[in-house]
Design a protein around this motif. Structure first.
Motif, PDB file in Angstrom:
ATOM      1  N   SER A 631       0.779  -1.288  -0.122  1.00  0.00           N
ATOM      2  CA  SER A 631      -0.032  -0.039   0.061  1.00  0.00           C
ATOM      3  C   SER A 631       0.730   1.003   0.247  1.00  0.00           C
ATOM      4  CB  SER A 631      -0.831  -0.075   1.130  1.00  0.00           C
ATOM      5  OG  SER A 631      -0.111   0.060   2.473  1.00  0.00           O
ATOM      6  N   ILE A 632       0.171   2.439  -0.007  1.00  0.00           N
ATOM      7  CA  ILE A 632       1.045   3.782   0.019  1.00  0.00           C
ATOM      8  C   ILE A 632       1.709   3.720   1.353  1.00  0.00           C
ATOM      9  CG2 ILE A 632       0.874   6.144  -0.022  1.00  0.00           C
ATOM     10  CD1 ILE A 632      -1.647   5.822  -2.124  1.00  0.00           C
ATOM     11  N   ASN A 633       0.962   3.687   2.195  1.00  0.00           N
ATOM     12  CA  ASN A 633       1.422   3.692   3.769  1.00  0.00           C
ATOM     13  C   ASN A 633       2.637   2.854   3.977  1.00  0.00           C
ATOM     14  OD1 ASN A 633      -0.631   5.349   4.038  1.00  0.00           O
ATOM     15  ND2 ASN A 633      -1.440   4.556   5.617  1.00  0.00           N
ATOM     16  N   SER A 634       2.657   1.451   3.622  1.00  0.00           N
ATOM     17  CA  SER A 634       3.751   0.490   3.837  1.00  0.00           C
ATOM     18  C   SER A 634       4.751   0.856   2.682  1.00  0.00           C
ATOM     19  CB  SER A 634       3.270  -0.875   3.264  1.00  0.00           C
ATOM     20  OG  SER A 634       2.972  -1.018   1.889  1.00  0.00           O
ATOM     21  N   ALA A 635       4.505   1.281   1.674  1.00  0.00           N
ATOM     22  CA  ALA A 635       5.858   1.938   0.781  1.00  0.00           C
ATOM     23  C   ALA A 635       6.311   3.098   1.340  1.00  0.00           C
ATOM     24  CB  ALA A 635       5.050   2.128  -0.555  1.00  0.00           C
ATOM     25  N   ILE A 636       5.595   4.144   1.715  1.00  0.00           N
ATOM     26  CA  ILE A 636       6.300   5.091   2.564  1.00  0.00           C
ATOM     27  C   ILE A 636       7.275   4.825   3.779  1.00  0.00           C
ATOM     28  CG2 ILE A 636       6.005   7.355   3.779  1.00  0.00           C
ATOM     29  CD1 ILE A 636       5.651   7.935   0.800  1.00  0.00           C
ATOM     30  N   LEU A 637       6.691   3.935   4.777  1.00  0.00           N
ATOM     31  CA  LEU A 637       7.334   3.389   5.958  1.00  0.00           C
ATOM     32  C   LEU A 637       8.526   2.697   5.542  1.00  0.00           C
ATOM     33  CD1 LEU A 637       4.312   2.690   8.214  1.00  0.00           C
ATOM     34  CD2 LEU A 637       5.686   4.752   8.220  1.00  0.00           C
ATOM     35  N   SER A 638       8.439   1.825   4.475  1.00  0.00           N
ATOM     36  CA  SER A 638       9.478   1.040   4.089  1.00  0.00           C
ATOM     37  C   SER A 638      10.725   1.660   3.531  1.00  0.00           C
ATOM     38  CB  SER A 638       9.033  -0.066   3.043  1.00  0.00           C
ATOM     39  OG  SER A 638       8.034  -0.810   3.387  1.00  0.00           O
ATOM     40  N   ALA A 639      10.321   2.732   2.868  1.00  0.00           N
ATOM     41  CA  ALA A 639      11.436   3.552   2.158  1.00  0.00           C
ATOM     42  C   ALA A 639      12.129   4.399   3.314  1.00  0.00           C
ATOM     43  CB  ALA A 639      10.731   4.574   1.256  1.00  0.00           C
ATOM     44  N   LEU A 640      11.054   5.106   4.433  1.00  0.00           N
ATOM     45  CA  LEU A 640      11.572   5.710   5.546  1.00  0.00           C
ATOM     46  C   LEU A 640      12.457   4.953   6.407  1.00  0.00           C
ATOM     47  CD1 LEU A 640       8.803   8.208   6.537  1.00  0.00           C
ATOM     48  CD2 LEU A 640      11.015   8.503   5.312  1.00  0.00           C
ATOM     49  N   ILE A 641      12.165   3.727   6.716  1.00  0.00           N
ATOM     50  CA  ILE A 641      13.022   2.961   7.414  1.00  0.00           C
ATOM     51  C   ILE A 641      14.257   2.663   7.036  1.00  0.00           C
ATOM     52  CG2 ILE A 641      13.078   0.625   8.468  1.00  0.00           C
ATOM     53  CD1 ILE A 641      10.050   0.805   8.919  1.00  0.00           C
ATOM     54  N   TYR A 642      14.238   2.357   5.576  1.00  0.00           N
ATOM     55  CA  TYR A 642      15.689   2.005   4.991  1.00  0.00           C
ATOM     56  C   TYR A 642      16.367   3.231   4.858  1.00  0.00           C
ATOM     57  CZ  TYR A 642      18.758   1.293   1.218  1.00  0.00           C
ATOM     58  OH  TYR A 642      19.875   1.388   0.396  1.00  0.00           O
ATOM     59  N   ASN A 643      15.971   4.289   4.605  1.00  0.00           N
ATOM     60  CA  ASN A 643      16.388   5.567   4.685  1.00  0.00           C
ATOM     61  C   ASN A 643      17.184   5.915   5.916  1.00  0.00           C
ATOM     62  OD1 ASN A 643      17.007   7.826   2.703  1.00  0.00           O
ATOM     63  ND2 ASN A 643      16.031   9.324   4.334  1.00  0.00           N
ATOM     64  N   ALA A 644      16.507   5.673   6.853  1.00  0.00           N
ATOM     65  CA  ALA A 644      17.065   5.765   8.278  1.00  0.00           C
ATOM     66  C   ALA A 644      18.348   4.683   8.772  1.00  0.00           C
ATOM     67  CB  ALA A 644      16.250   5.939   9.511  1.00  0.00           C
ATOM     68  N   LEU A 645      17.816   3.523   8.390  1.00  0.00           N
ATOM     69  CA  LEU A 645      18.879   2.411   8.717  1.00  0.00           C
ATOM     70  C   LEU A 645      19.992   2.541   8.150  1.00  0.00           C
ATOM     71  CD1 LEU A 645      16.440  -0.491   9.526  1.00  0.00           C
ATOM     72  CD2 LEU A 645      17.570   1.000  11.157  1.00  0.00           C
ATOM     73  N   ILE A 646      20.135   2.898   6.756  1.00  0.00           N
ATOM     74  CA  ILE A 646      21.133   2.779   5.723  1.00  0.00           C
ATOM     75  C   ILE A 646      22.280   3.893   6.473  1.00  0.00           C
ATOM     76  CG2 ILE A 646      20.571   4.770   4.382  1.00  0.00           C
ATOM     77  CD1 ILE A 646      22.483   1.357   3.658  1.00  0.00           C
ATOM     78  N   ILE A 647      22.041   4.871   7.358  1.00  0.00           N
ATOM     79  CA  ILE A 647      23.037   5.680   7.647  1.00  0.00           C
ATOM     80  C   ILE A 647      23.816   5.084   8.862  1.00  0.00           C
ATOM     81  CG2 ILE A 647      23.421   7.820   9.149  1.00  0.00           C
ATOM     82  CD1 ILE A 647      20.982   9.052   7.785  1.00  0.00           C
ATOM     83  N   PRO A 648      23.286   4.427   9.788  1.00  0.00           N
ATOM     84  CA  PRO A 648      24.268   3.605  10.794  1.00  0.00           C
ATOM     85  C   PRO A 648      24.922   2.529  10.083  1.00  0.00           C
ATOM     86  CG  PRO A 648      21.811   3.173  11.368  1.00  0.00           C
ATOM     87  CD  PRO A 648      21.780   4.358  10.386  1.00  0.00           C
ATOM     88  N   ALA A 649      24.187   1.699   9.336  1.00  0.00           N
ATOM     89  CA  ALA A 649      24.635   0.889   8.582  1.00  0.00           C
ATOM     90  C   ALA A 649      26.277   1.166   7.768  1.00  0.00           C
ATOM     91  CB  ALA A 649      23.784   0.124   7.717  1.00  0.00           C
ATOM     92  N   LEU A 650      26.258   2.359   7.315  1.00  0.00           N
ATOM     93  CA  LEU A 650      27.410   2.861   6.659  1.00  0.00           C
ATOM     94  C   LEU A 650      28.225   3.605   7.641  1.00  0.00           C
ATOM     95  CD1 LEU A 650      25.886   4.025   3.501  1.00  0.00           C
ATOM     96  CD2 LEU A 650      27.230   2.145   3.541  1.00  0.00           C
ATOM     97  N   ILE A 651      28.040   3.913   8.785  1.00  0.00           N
ATOM     98  CA  ILE A 651      28.933   4.642   9.855  1.00  0.00           C
ATOM     99  C   ILE A 651      30.594   3.811   9.887  1.00  0.00           C
ATOM    100  CG2 ILE A 651      29.496   5.259  12.319  1.00  0.00           C
ATOM    101  CD1 ILE A 651      26.628   5.873  12.401  1.00  0.00           C
ATOM    102  N   PRO A 652      30.500   2.422  10.070  1.00  0.00           N
ATOM    103  CA  PRO A 652      31.934   1.880   9.980  1.00  0.00           C
ATOM    104  C   PRO A 652      32.500   2.214   8.852  1.00  0.00           C
ATOM    105  CG  PRO A 652      30.136   0.439  10.686  1.00  0.00           C
ATOM    106  CD  PRO A 652      29.500   1.504  10.101  1.00  0.00           C
ATOM    107  N   LEU A 653      31.987   2.064   7.494  1.00  0.00           N
ATOM    108  CA  LEU A 653      32.466   2.374   6.157  1.00  0.00           C
ATOM    109  C   LEU A 653      32.982   4.000   6.331  1.00  0.00           C
ATOM    110  CD1 LEU A 653      33.424   1.367   3.469  1.00  0.00           C
ATOM    111  CD2 LEU A 653      31.215   2.256   2.607  1.00  0.00           C
ATOM    112  N   ALA A 654      32.440   4.747   6.679  1.00  0.00           N
ATOM    113  CA  ALA A 654      32.660   6.259   6.646  1.00  0.00           C
ATOM    114  C   ALA A 654      33.818   6.454   7.584  1.00  0.00           C
ATOM    115  CB  ALA A 654      31.385   7.099   7.291  1.00  0.00           C
TER     116      ALA A 654
END
Length: 701
Positions: A631-654
């Motif tokens: 749905s629209i809601n699940s798509a929005i939440l999924s994109a936002l969750i990925y958007n948030a989690l990718i930052i701490p996931a890349l901290i070690p690389l940074a």
């Protein structure tokens, strides 16, 4: 040494002894404490005065406030349809909050490493009593914080050196482990161009010194180190500023795109709420690189600090990545630096014993490793000092004369030095050239050795063969630099034949033989005139102009105060070859920033094509939903969750940096596009689909 006539009233009291302490050894950073402090600092950085410094994340910060208000009052911006509006809006608010917090956390972790180093350095500083020398020779005990530039102090074994200075009398061993981490003491003495500089906070462990203070309170070397590693003086580099502007422009473009969506939605008989618009905007702007940009820059300085190099700014570290030309001294950088006398080659009918006797006479006052090795070799051939040293006068080596020696009793003059310099000396006394001299000169030069001619007055006795060894692995390192497009130039005082042999063996691109201090500046200016960025190392006062002229100047910690002030980096280990590592770190910084920028922008493209079609699925455009999101809601939440989690996931690389490979700019670009560009497109599609499935199962949307 007893520099002053000490009376009972100016003897140091026992209380001074209590101020002496061992400097702490460097320890590993406490990761648990580091992360706990970063968690706290991440909340502090939510303050608007900090948040506004990052345009991309500030946009997310503003969006979080708006969605929070809409969570409290779902109808704040008018009537909207849908179920569980407050829960959905609350989830968006929470995810946006953590997106900002994760970005702050990444920066706080990077800053925390510098603060940990600063704390260790700060623990070496304390207010101690100093013995200040007055012009009349008396000693006055004063607090170290009251010392000013040009004051003179007297320190003895066990004392903490109260401030940065230059040794003007005495010889002593100094423990510099507080700043270098090395437990081996360093010899400091007056009159030396590279061993007379002392640092406040280090400890004298033998003998005594008289020191002229060169830094006012709060402006010493350790004070500057604390400010720099702690980040108090960190300012954005030109590349960071340019990238920040680019990200801000991209965010503005996406803002315009999102603002036009309600009109499009109205046209296709659909509707989009304000929280969804904000969520869509946050998902599309480059939050990944926006959140990690500061951390990448700070981590670059930290990696330099881990190499025991203090950089004056992030600009200096970044500039290392753009260096095109390295100007390197031969001795101590390309070669091991301990040139030792290997052989005497007599000429003009003289015997080895005769040249050994003259070489000994010319070297008896030479305390350098080179001079001592000549004395040892001469003594092996039975040479002895058969003149009165007290009636002899030492002649020190200088860059202009290029020779040294001894003025002997009776008016005799023994000299050793560069062949041309000795020839000039002999000719000035009506002496004659010798064909044998050129043969011996070329014999030594073709072996990669340094030939020193030896003469007594107008007669040349022969050649001393000084052997120098090229450092193991140095050729491979120069090959790596060449693959990165970095040109290497070797400077040496040796003759052209010797320089050519060493240059070929080491694998440098070019060399300057018989170089003078002025040649360094000329070479740097010539390269800069071609549009090149030049880096060089130095340690002496005569290197200061060249260090200041170079785009990157690395001064040795054992060097003079003038060299340290002229350079924009100081190597605490005084290892000239570290310049090669510094260039690699600078390039790694640029590679890391480029790779994560590529990944972030590729993410945005993927999220755009993953989410936008879902928004119009309700308008009988389901065929656009190629990912089959629920749905629209699940798509929005999924994109936002990925958007948030990718930052701490890349901290070690940074923080660690992308693995450095010696490649050209084009090769690096192709590699970044292939790995981080393609990966940045694929990863969001997979992750958003998996998160959407999980959200559907849990029932959050």
């Amino acid at each position: 040494m007893n520099p002053v006539a000490t009376t009972s009233k100016n003897k140091p009291p026992r209380s001074l002894k209590s101020d002496r302490r061992q400097p702490p050894k460097k320890s590993k950073v406490n990761n648990k404490g580091l992360y706990l402090r970063a968690v706290k600092d991440a909340f502090v950085k939510l303050n608007p005065k900090y948040a506004i410094k990052n345009p991309v994340m500030f946009l997310v910060w503003v969006g979080t406030i708006i969605t929070l208000l809409v969570t409290i009052d779902p109808y704040l911006f008018g009537q909207v349809s849908g179920e569980n509006l407050q829960r959905f809006n609350g989830l968006i608010t929470g995810i946006l909050f953590f997106t900002v917090w994760f970005a702050n956390f990444a920066e706080a972790v990077a800053e925390g490493r510098g603060k940990a180093q600063a704390d260790a350095l700060r623990s070496t500083k304390s207010e101690t009593l100093a013995r200040k020398l007055s012009p009349d020779g008396s000693i006055t005990e004063v607090p170290s914080t009251s010392l000013r530039q040009s004051d003179t102090v007297y320190v003895v074994a066990g004392d903490i050196i109260p401030a940065d200075g230059e040794v003007i009398m005495g010889v002593a061993s100094v423990d510099e482990s507080a700043i270098t981490g090395e437990s081996a003491p360093v010899l400091k003495e007056s009159g030396s161009d590279v061993a007379s500089s002392v640092t406040g906070g280090t400890r004298i462990i033998s003998d005594e010194l008289i020191i002229r203070i060169t830094a006012d309170p709060g402006k010493g070397f350790i004070d500057r180190m604390i400010a720099l590693v702690e980040g108090a003086e960190r300012s954005k580099t030109p590349n960071e500023i340019a990238l920040t502007v680019l990200l801000a422009v991209l965010s503005l473009v996406f803002l315009f795109v999102v603002v036009t969506l309600p009109a499009i939605a109205f046209y296709v008989k659909s509707s989009i709420s304000v929280p969804i618009l904000i969520a869509l905007l946050v998902a599309l702007i480059p939050t990944t690189i926006g959140g990690l940009l500061s951390a990448i820059g700070i981590a670059g300085m930290d990696r330099v600090a881990q190499f025991n190099v203090i950089a004056t700014s992030g600009r200096a570290v970044e500039a290392c990545g753009d260096v095109n030309t390295l100007v390197l001294d031969k001795t101590g950088t390309i070669t091991l630096g301990n040139r030792l006398a290997e052989e005497f080659i007599p000429i003009n009918g003289h015997s080895i014993e005769e040249i050994a006797s003259v070489a000994l006479a010319a070297s008896v006052f030479d305390d350098t490793p080179e001079g001592k090795s000549i004395v040892r070799l001469a003594e092996k051939f039975g040479a002895k000092v058969e003149f009165d040293r007290n009636q002899s006068e030492p002649v020190d080596f200088s860059a202009k004369t290029r020779m040294s020696g001894t003025n002997l009793p009776g008016g005799y003059q023994a000299r050793k030095g560069a062949v041309r310099a000795i020839l000039g000396f002999v000719r000035s006394r009506n002496g004659q050239d010798s064909p044998e001299l050129n043969a011996a000169y070329e014999q030594v030069s073709h072996q990669g050795g340094t030939p020193l001619a030896v003469c007594l007055d107008r007669e040349i006795y022969g050649i001393i063969y000084l052997k120098d060894i090229v450092k193991p692995g140095i050729r491979e390192r120069f090959d790596q630099l060449r693959r990165m497009g970095v040109r290497t130039i070797m400077l040496t005082g040796d003759n052209r034949i010797t320089a050519s042999v060493i240059a070929t063996e080491a694998g440098v691109d070019d060399f300057i033989a018989e170089a003078t201090p002025e040649d360094k500046i000329y070479v740097i200016q010539s390269e800069q005139a071609k549009g090149k960025l030049v880096a060089m190392t130095g340690d002496g006062t005569n290197d200061a102009p060249a260090l200041a002229q170079a785009n990157i100047g690395v001064a040795m910690n054992t060097g003079t105060q003038a060299a340290k002030e002229a350079a924009n980096m100081v190597d605490l280990d005084s290892d000239p070859t570290k310049l090669i590592d510094i260039v690699s770190i600078g390039k790694q910084l640029l590679i890391t920033r480029g790779a994560l920028t590529t990944f972030s922008l590729a993410n945005d493209i993927a999220k755009y094509f993953a989410i936008i079609p879902v928004l119009f699925a309700t308008a009988n455009l389901q065929s656009l939903n190629i990912m089959k999101l629920t749905s629209i809601n699940s798509a929005i939440l999924s994109a936002l969750i990925y958007n948030a989690l990718i930052i701490p996931a890349l901290i070690p690389l940074a923080l660690r940096g992308v693995k450095f490979r010696p490649l050209t700019a084009n090769q690096l670009l192709q590699r970044n596009i292939l790995i981080y560009g393609l990966g940045g497109v694929i990863a969001p599609f997979i992750a958003i689909k998996l998160i959407d499935m999980l959200i559907t199962v849990v029932g959050l949307a």
